[in-house]
Design a protein around this motif. Structure first.
Motif, short mmCIF file in Angstrom:
data_model
loop_
_atom_site.label_atom_id
_atom_site.label_comp_id
_atom_site.label_asym_id
_atom_site.label_seq_id
_atom_site.Cartn_x
_atom_site.Cartn_y
_atom_site.Cartn_z
N VAL A 91 4.47 -10.52 2.88
CA VAL A 91 5.26 -9.40 3.38
C VAL A 91 6.28 -9.09 2.30
O VAL A 91 7.06 -9.96 1.91
N ASP A 92 6.27 -7.84 1.80
CA ASP A 92 7.17 -7.49 0.70
C ASP A 92 8.59 -7.18 1.19
O ASP A 92 8.87 -7.24 2.38
N ASP A 93 9.47 -6.86 0.26
CA ASP A 93 10.88 -6.63 0.58
C ASP A 93 11.11 -5.45 1.50
O ASP A 93 12.14 -5.36 2.16
N ILE A 99 -1.51 -7.10 0.40
CA ILE A 99 -2.59 -8.06 0.14
C ILE A 99 -3.42 -7.57 -1.03
O ILE A 99 -3.80 -6.40 -1.09
N ASP A 100 -3.71 -8.48 -1.97
CA ASP A 100 -4.65 -8.20 -3.05
C ASP A 100 -5.99 -8.80 -2.66
O ASP A 100 -6.06 -9.90 -2.11
N GLU A 101 -7.05 -8.06 -2.94
CA GLU A 101 -8.41 -8.47 -2.62
C GLU A 101 -9.19 -8.63 -3.91
O GLU A 101 -9.03 -7.82 -4.83
N SER A 102 -10.03 -9.66 -3.99
CA SER A 102 -10.83 -9.89 -5.19
C SER A 102 -12.24 -10.32 -4.82
O SER A 102 -12.42 -11.27 -4.05
N LEU A 103 -13.22 -9.62 -5.38
CA LEU A 103 -14.62 -9.98 -5.14
C LEU A 103 -15.06 -11.18 -5.98
O LEU A 103 -15.95 -11.91 -5.59
N TRP A 112 -4.23 -3.79 -0.28
CA TRP A 112 -3.85 -3.43 1.09
C TRP A 112 -2.34 -3.26 1.16
O TRP A 112 -1.60 -4.06 0.60
N SER A 113 -1.90 -2.26 1.90
CA SER A 113 -0.48 -2.10 2.20
C SER A 113 -0.38 -1.54 3.61
O SER A 113 -0.85 -0.44 3.89
N THR A 128 -2.98 1.47 4.37
CA THR A 128 -3.96 2.03 3.45
C THR A 128 -4.56 0.92 2.59
O THR A 128 -3.84 0.08 2.06
N TRP A 129 -5.87 0.96 2.47
CA TRP A 129 -6.60 0.08 1.56
C TRP A 129 -7.08 0.94 0.40
O TRP A 129 -7.62 2.03 0.59
#
Length: 152
Positions: A91-93, A99-103, A112-113, A128-129
């Motif tokens: 959770v940001d400020d 969230i960062d996603e990596s395949l 993700w935000s 939004t993704w």
């Protein structure tokens, strides 16, 4: 003369008619910054507005910092195979779930935000993704389905 109970009942009925599930629960966090990190642990259902089906997100404690790590499994339909990607975030400020996603476990394939939804008691985020390869964005809804054992 109306009693206070009659007035309260009328206000509650008006809130339901307006689409509100219930009056605000004072025990629910108003912002994700108030949400204990452990409330993010567990299984979530992720739905994207113009993509078919739902995905399963599993989040747990990140071993290196105060955040979450997990996976997203996008179920296959008849024309595509099931994919599993790694997730890491916090959770940001500003109170957004980021969230960062990596395949492949190295390069970021999606970002993700999302914000905690009022009255959802930490069980729903909307946002939004963004696909890192195409820059296309998709609105998402992330709903808690199963809490991690021993966690909210």
């Amino acid at each position: 003369m109306k009693t206070m109970a009659t007035i309260a009942a009328a206000l509650f009925a008006a809130a339901l008619a307006a689409g509100c599930a219930a009056p605000h629960d004072p025990n629910c966090p108003a912002d994700a910054r108030e949400l204990p990190l452990q409330a993010l642990y567990g299984q979530w259902d992720a739905r994207f507005d113009d993509l078919p089906g739902a995905a399963v997100v599993q989040l747990g404690k990140h071993p290196e910092y105060a955040g979450v790590r997990g996976t997203i499994t996008r179920r296959a339909d008849t024309s595509t195979k099931t994919t599993v990607a790694q997730l890491a975030g916090d959770v940001d400020d500003e109170g957004a779930l980021s969230i960062d996603e990596s395949l492949d476990g190295r390069a970021i394939s999606g970002v993700w935000s999302g914000t905690l939804q009022p009255g959802a008691c930490g069980r729903e985020f909307r946002g939004t993704w963004r696909d890192a390869a195409t820059e296309r964005t998709h609105p998402f809804v992330l709903r808690k389905t199963v809490a991690q054992e021993g966690k909210p």
